[in-house]
Structure formats: structure tokens, C-alpha cells
Motif scaffolding. Structure first.
Motif, PDB file in Angstrom:
ATOM      1  N   THR A 123       0.873  -1.212   0.083  1.00 53.02           N
ATOM      2  CA  THR A 123      -0.083  -0.181  -0.021  1.00 53.02           C
ATOM      3  C   THR A 123       0.844   1.221  -0.024  1.00 53.02           C
ATOM      4  O   THR A 123       0.464   2.168  -0.510  1.00 53.02           O
ATOM      5  N   ARG A 141      -2.925   8.119 -11.061  1.00 57.57           N
ATOM      6  CA  ARG A 141      -3.635   7.220 -10.450  1.00 57.57           C
ATOM      7  C   ARG A 141      -3.458   6.026 -10.738  1.00 57.57           C
ATOM      8  O   ARG A 141      -3.826   4.900  -9.894  1.00 57.57           O
ATOM      9  N   ALA A 197     -10.916   1.439  -7.967  1.00 56.30           N
ATOM     10  CA  ALA A 197     -11.262   2.371  -9.211  1.00 56.30           C
ATOM     11  C   ALA A 197     -10.051   2.636 -10.406  1.00 56.30           C
ATOM     12  O   ALA A 197     -10.187   2.581 -11.485  1.00 56.30           O
ATOM     13  N   HIS A 198      -8.841   2.513  -9.930  1.00 60.70           N
ATOM     14  CA  HIS A 198      -7.683   2.913 -10.622  1.00 60.70           C
ATOM     15  C   HIS A 198      -6.749   1.739 -10.666  1.00 60.70           C
ATOM     16  O   HIS A 198      -5.469   2.071 -11.026  1.00 60.70           O
ATOM     17  N   ALA A 209     -15.777  -1.680  -2.013  1.00 66.54           N
ATOM     18  CA  ALA A 209     -16.651  -0.986  -2.907  1.00 66.54           C
ATOM     19  C   ALA A 209     -15.674  -0.922  -4.196  1.00 66.54           C
ATOM     20  O   ALA A 209     -14.693  -0.856  -4.344  1.00 66.54           O
ATOM     21  N   VAL A 237       2.325   1.854  -3.506  1.00 66.29           N
ATOM     22  CA  VAL A 237       1.378   2.604  -4.340  1.00 66.29           C
ATOM     23  C   VAL A 237       1.117   3.851  -4.124  1.00 66.29           C
ATOM     24  O   VAL A 237       1.010   5.083  -4.871  1.00 66.29           O
ATOM     25  N   THR A 238       0.858   4.237  -2.633  1.00 65.53           N
ATOM     26  CA  THR A 238       0.715   5.635  -2.406  1.00 65.53           C
ATOM     27  C   THR A 238       1.983   6.346  -2.882  1.00 65.53           C
ATOM     28  O   THR A 238       1.959   7.657  -3.341  1.00 65.53           O
ATOM     29  N   SER A 263      -7.600  -7.030  -1.908  1.00 68.21           N
ATOM     30  CA  SER A 263      -8.089  -8.174  -1.180  1.00 68.21           C
ATOM     31  C   SER A 263      -8.698  -9.082  -2.282  1.00 68.21           C
ATOM     32  O   SER A 263      -9.188  -8.770  -3.254  1.00 68.21           O
ATOM     33  N   VAL A 309      -6.385  -5.909   2.134  1.00 77.36           N
ATOM     34  CA  VAL A 309      -7.416  -4.714   2.482  1.00 77.36           C
ATOM     35  C   VAL A 309      -8.190  -4.253   1.110  1.00 77.36           C
ATOM     36  O   VAL A 309      -7.765  -4.668  -0.061  1.00 77.36           O
ATOM     37  N   PRO A 310      -9.094  -3.546   1.217  1.00 80.07           N
ATOM     38  CA  PRO A 310     -10.094  -3.267   0.300  1.00 80.07           C
ATOM     39  C   PRO A 310      -9.401  -3.098  -1.363  1.00 80.07           C
ATOM     40  O   PRO A 310     -10.043  -3.648  -2.178  1.00 80.07           O
ATOM     41  N   ARG A 335       1.682   7.019  -6.615  1.00 80.76           N
ATOM     42  CA  ARG A 335       0.853   8.124  -7.012  1.00 80.76           C
ATOM     43  C   ARG A 335       1.414   9.560  -6.404  1.00 80.76           C
ATOM     44  O   ARG A 335       1.085  10.641  -7.192  1.00 80.76           O
ATOM     45  N   ALA A 336       2.156   9.552  -5.315  1.00 86.98           N
ATOM     46  CA  ALA A 336       2.325  10.854  -4.917  1.00 86.98           C
ATOM     47  C   ALA A 336       3.481  11.344  -5.800  1.00 86.98           C
ATOM     48  O   ALA A 336       3.438  12.680  -6.163  1.00 86.98           O
ATOM     49  N   GLU A 364     -15.302   1.428  -5.927  1.00 88.13           N
ATOM     50  CA  GLU A 364     -14.393   2.587  -5.988  1.00 88.13           C
ATOM     51  C   GLU A 364     -12.710   2.421  -5.312  1.00 88.13           C
ATOM     52  O   GLU A 364     -11.836   3.056  -5.581  1.00 88.13           O
TER      53      GLU A 364
END
Lengths: 408, 408
Positions: free
Chosen positions: A125, A138, A167-168, A162, A128-129, A155, A151-152, A132-133, A164
Motif C-alpha cells: 500500500t 492514479r 477504481a484505478h 466498494a 502504491v501511495t 483483497s 485490504v479493500p 501516486r504521490a 471505488e
């Protein structure tokens, strides 16, 4: 062959069912294993486990990865104990964080810097963050069916997730350059990075090592677009090549996510990165209450020094090769057709014509009854504490297992 | 007053800067503290810390929460060591998981079941996932400015975060029933849950305990809509009320997220839930490589038994009350106007007319030079190892600190 005793395990499952939903969660849930498998364990020593009923197993899951050098490895435990006497979770890191960071940067080919976390999912995670930063974009390309955490956004289950949350993400097929290029095209100007496992180790499928062509394509796309190439080393890290699993391919990532084996069972994860991602890594907000915990870092320093000094990946490769050849020979003796895939340090064994895993389950149950812990669907793990005698024991048990399958 | 030595800390920062982006990450980054603060720590004992230069501090951050009973608490360490001799990270949980789950369910008012993780963020994310799985809905109401973790859906920073990561959050104002009702109305038929901190402990602001009216409104809305009330106990847990921070309000949640203090510094988190969420909790896929680690669970069992036996929240309340009253008296002696807020076990001290925190920083620097570690903006933490002598030492240091602020 006597049945394994399961009295204590059964009693604990009954108690657990009352206070833990379905008695256990996630990948360690014994419900996903053949019936004879224990849920609860008593003790580990080297590459051997005892369940709560006292049954002993030569273990080829190695805690699903973390057990790299063997349980209770003396150098790791001594380093951890020394740090523990000073302190673990303080108001900031201890000196050992710097020592570990220097060691990781020295060992890992592409690494100019590192940060530490607790879970493999924290590391993926964070990568990925950071991507993107750094890019202000995205889209992240990921392989269909790849596991990058629980995690969502990643997973393997969509329950409670969701649309979203993903989404990317744009999907490609591992080792398929054309599909990777198509995914990059879909992402267009919004491509932040490609996240790819060190090798394909999807649950229940034959494993695949990356081809040089595929690795180079991923690198080329990222270079051409100013995107970040991220390798998920959480599962493979320090078993294939301690400098990075793609080093032999001549392809280096911009970011890698590590965990599992890095501290020989102590909870730790790491992100490594190249200098061009350093600013972004210093600016994103990622943290956790225990991420600076000094004992796990001391364990990691000791673990990685042993990995380097003893060339642990080479040892695992040698043992893994013995296991693979022995399994191949013995399966043929019984006229069985098996598929062994992936790196020999992390073998997967699947039976041909076994859509419901009936053969795999029967084989593993029979192995377990002979004191060897195999997994019927997931990649397995060798550890440096395994001996040639352990491999021989596994092959003896496998002979029994194959005889059972042949009689099905 | 002699300056604190910072030679070793400075040397470590220089080395760290080369291999860790900006030398450190997240909430433990010393760059966010007054200049005199150390980044690196050597040792902890009870409620006392030593930095790498040997400076000693009576510590009121307590590792930002985890240190509840004091570093090296003998009962916790003995339990951890006993488990460690058997094993930590195995192929499944040890018996101690059941013991811990039974203890948590017994202690926590609303808990019919529990699951364990590593980070506070793991626990809050799991709660949200379970709420969505149980309801088949997506919207989660959260308080503006509340901290629930450091991953994209909840991070206090938007860098590297996509708008979609927060697509289903709807914001309300803590303790404002009208705004909560408005948020619920906005969520409409898609309301999955309300996620709310045990009390308002936003960084840099006065803390607020929840009003009974607010707590009851949250419960009423969830009951009326079949949504889940989730309390984030990660920071407050086991310091206010070991049965749950809202027990005194007569309001019970459906789910709670716990971490930090639960194992006295060992990395552990937990979700507790009511029976109506049990099926969803058993069906979502949440896991981590180290979540079944037995040593942290053994530490948690010992920690929670001490919390219950010694009524740790009551002890912290008594010490915290002494600290609060002493700080109030001494600040007045210097004609200073301060605001102390939140529960006395987790005090926040802010100066009036201090928009740039100049007073707060000067005060904390002066305290630090007298051997007391305070935080100028964040809530602090007491631990059970603090003594009345430690409180007296803090008040002596505070007197010095107030004199410095008065002379600004």
C-alpha cells in the motif's frame, strides 16, 4: 498408519468458535486445508513444528514464508533479546533502525533508501501511495489474480469492498507483454505505476517465473511514461536472491515491498526505493504504532546478515532441487502425473486431472500422517534449517502419499 | 541549565538521512517536535526513557500509547518469554489465541467475538469492511478531522490518495447531533456504519469527551437504519475503561477497533464485535503474515489481566488528576492561561493565544531540559508505572517551563 491425535486441537477449535468468527480468519484458517490438518500449534524448532496434540511435522510452509532460517535461530534470537533488554516500542526508533536501513540499502540492488512497516500489505500500500504521490497520477497496473494483500484495494475477496476501492487498477496477464502494453495504453496519461509480484504465485495455479522479455517490457513502459515499477517481494523476498528477485533478469524496480522472511518471523515489512522516489516517500503520511519497534529490527539485522553470509538462497535452491527431483521420480514410480512449478525454494505441487483437488488433499493428508506438512494448493517454502535428512523424510512420506493417490 | 547532549542523536540523524527518506517517517518524526527533542532512543524502563545520548526523561507520551503498564513490565515479559520459548509465528495460532479471545470477550462490554491484527489501521479498516459486508451498503460516517489510520481511505494527508479512496465517507462534527443526523440523511439507504473515536483527540485541538446525547444519537441512528456503530478505541482503549470507553455512557457499539496499549508495546490490534456482525466477520477476507503471532498474544493476555486486577484506568485517572490540578495551579502562578482537555489519563495541554505554538514549544523544550517528555500539540499518555514522584517531577519541570513562557 495410526490416525493423528486431534483431541486438544478439537477442544480448542470448539472454544475458538465461540469467541472468534468461524474460529479463525484468513490464510491460516485450517478449514481451507484437508481434514487431518491441525489448526493450533504448540512449538517450532528449526524447520520442525509440533501441533497442540504433540504431533511432529517437518514443515514445508514455514509460517507461510516468515520462517526463513528456522525457528529459534540462535543469532536472530540473541540479537532480538539484546535489543529487548534495552527497549522495543519507544517514542522513536532505536539506533538499530539506522543499522538495518544501511544493511537493506547495501543488500538490495535498486535500493537507495528504505522505510519499515509491519504487514506486507502495509508495504504494498505504501508503494502504491508513493508512486501516486511522485507522479501525480492514479492508475496502477496489476496482474489478474495476483495477491498483494488483504485490504479493500487489493483483497482477493470483494465482500465488503466498494467498486471505488479498485477504481484505478488496470489489469494485465502476468508474463504477457501484449496485455501489459494494452493495460498501459488504457491507463494513458494517468499511469502511476506497475505493481507486479516477483514471480507469479497465484493460489491454486502453476507458478511462473517472469520472463526477461516481460520484465524488460515493464521497465520500458515505466521509463517511457515516468511511472514507477513496483515489485512485490513480500512472499519471494530473500529466498530467490537477497539483492532482489529480478536481479538475475537485469531489471531493477523503482520500489519494492518486502515482509515475511525479513526478520525470520518477527513482524516487520519494508519498502525499498530508488532516489527518484525519495522525495515522494518523505512526503506521504504512512505510519503505525509499532513500525519503529526495535526488537523486530534487531532480528532483521541478524537475519539479513545470516542470509548474506551463508548465501541462504543458494542453500534453499540446493535443497529445493533435491526435493523437486525426488518428487518427480517417486510420482512416476506410481504412474502419477504431477506438475511442480515455480522456484525450487518455493515449490508448488499440483496433480494433473485434479480439478477438485481430491488427489492433492489425499496426498497431503497422507504426508501429514507421516509427519510432513505440505500444502495442496499454495506454494510452499523451504527454510535454511531444513536438512538433507528432512528432504529425505519428505520424500519417504511422499512415496506413501503417491501410493494413496494411485489407489484412489 | 545545561543544554542536553545531542551528539549521538545528530550523528544518527545524519546517517539515517542517507538511507531513510527525511530520516524518519510518520508520527514519530522528530522534525514535528521542538528542536531540542531527540529522534533516537536507547532504553525504556517503566515510565522512563533514555535517548541515545543518555539523557533521561520521565515520559508522558508512552510510545504514543502502547506503553500502558511500563516498559519491561515483569508479568508481561515473563508471559511473552514463556510463549517465545515454544514459538511465535507458526503455521497457525497457538493455544494463547483462544485464551486471549476469551479474555477480551469477557472484558469488553459489547464483545461477543474478536479477531486480531497488527496495526490500529488494520483494525479500523477491518471494522469498515465488516460493516459494509454485513449491510451490503457503502457509506461510512466519520468525524471531520478524526484520525483513524494512515492508509488512503483515512490518512490525514491527501498526497498519493485518490478521490475514490474516500468516495463513501460522509463527514459530521464530533458531538454535534444535528450534523450526525444530516450526514446519515446524506448517506440515505446506503448507510453501512458510523465510525467514531472513543473521544475527540484531533491533533493540535482541545480534546472532547463524547456527550451522552451524541453517543445515544449515534446508537439510535444505527439501530434505526440497521447500520453498524463502530468505536475507534485504538488510542483510548484500556486507559479510560477496560470494558469500552463508552460503557459509562450506557451506549455500546457493534464493532470496536483496538490496538496500541493492548499488549503493552508488543505489536497487536483487535476488532471486537457483537453477534449480529459475526457472520460478516467470518466471511470477509482479512489477514496478515504475523497476525497469529503468539508472543504478542501472550503479552496481551498478561497486560489485560493486570489492567483488570489492578484497575489500571482508575490508577491513571488518579495520577492524571494530580497532574492536571498541579499544572493548572502552577500556570496560574505565572499568570498564564492554559487549556487542559480530554480525559486526565490522556491529557492535552495547549496555551491560550498561541496560534503558532511558540509558547507550547518553549514550554516543552524547557520541560525536556529538566528531564520530562511532554508533547506540545498531541494528547499525551499516562502509564501505570508512573508514580506520584514522577508527577511531582513533571510539575517541578512545568514550573520551570511556565517561567520560560512567562518571560517570552
Amino acid at each position: 498408519m495410526p490416525e493423528l491425535s486431534r483431541t486438544r486441537d478439537a477442544a480448542l477449535r470448539e472454544r475458538a468458535n465461540k469467541v472468534v468468527p468461524s474460529g479463525m480468519w484468513g490464510h491460516l484458517h485450517a478449514a481451507k486445508l484437508p481434514d487431518a490438518y491441525p489448526q493450533f500449534f504448540r512449538r517450532g524448532e528449526g524447520g520442525v513444528l509440533w501441533d497442540v496434540d504433540g504431533n511432529r511435522y517437518v514443515d514445508f510452509m514455514c509460517s507461510w514464508g516468515p520462517n526463513l532460517l528456522g525457528h529459534h535461530h540462535p543469532e536472530v534470537e540473541e540479537a532480538a533479546e539484546r535489543q529487548r533488554r534495552d527497549g522495543d516500542c519507544l517514542n522513536g526508533p532505536a539506533e538499530v533502525m539506522v543499522e538495518l536501513a544501511e544493511l537493506v540499502v547495501d543488500m538490495v540492488g535498486h535500493a537507495d533508501w528504505t522505510q519499515f512497516q509491519k504487514n506486507g500489505t502495509d508495504a504494498t500500500t505504501t508503494c502504491v501511495t508513493i508512486a501516486r504521490a511522485a507522479t501525480g497520477r492514479r492508475k496502477i497496473l496489476v496482474a489478474k489474480g495476483a495477491y498483494h494483500g488483504a485490504v479493500p484495494w487489493c483483497s482477493p475477496s470483494l465482500l465488503g469492498v466498494a467498486a471505488e476501492d479498485r477504481a484505478h487498477l488496470v489489469y494485465f496477464t502476468f508474463n504477457d507483454v501484449e496485455s501489459l502494453e494494452a493495460a498501459a495504453k488504457t491507463a494513458g496519461d494517468d499511469l502511476a505505476g506497475i505493481l507486479v509480484s516477483a514471480f507469479r504465485h497465484d493460489f491454486g495455479f502453476d507458478q511462473q517465473l517472469p520472463t526477461a522479455e516481460f520484465a524488460r517490457a515493464a521497465r520500458r513502459i515505466c521509463d517511457g511514461r515516468g511511472a514507477a515499477l513496483i515489485i512485490d517481494e513480500v512472499r519471494a523476498g530473500f529466498r530467490l536472491n537477497a539483492a532482489g528477485s529480478w536481479e538475475g533478469l537485469g531489471v531493477r524496480p523503482d520500489l519494492s515491498a518486502w515482509s515475511k522472511a525479513i526478520a525470520n518471523g518477527y513482524a516487520l515489512a519494508a519498502v525499498t526505493g530508488a532516489n527518484r522516489l525519495r522525495d515522494a516517500a518523505s512526503q506521504v503520511f504512512v505510519t503505525g504504532s509499532f513500525w519503529a519497534g526495535a526488537v523486530a529490527m534487531a532480528a532483521a539485522v541478524a537475519t539479513l546478515k545470516v542470509v548474506r553470509r551463508d548465501d541462504v538462497p543458494a542453500r534453499l535452491a540446493r535443497l529445493g532441487q533435491l526435493l523437486r527431483e525426488g518428487l518427480e521420480t517417486r510420482s512416476r514410480q506410481f504412474g502419477l502425473s504431477i506438475r511442480q512449478s515455480g522456484p525450487v525454494q518455493m515449490p508448488t505441487l499440483l496433480f494433473d486431472d485434479d480439478p477438485d483437488c481430491r488427489k492433492g488433499f489425499a496426498f497431503c493428508n497422507a504426508m501429514l500422517a507421516r509427519g510432513v506438512y505440505f500444502h495442496p494448493k499454495h506454494n510452499m517454502f523451504l527454510c535454511a534449517a531444513h536438512s538433507e535428512a528432512d528432504i529425505a523424510a519428505a520424500l519417504d512420506a511422499a512415496e506413501h502419499g503417491f501410493s494413496v493417490v494411485a489407489a484412489l
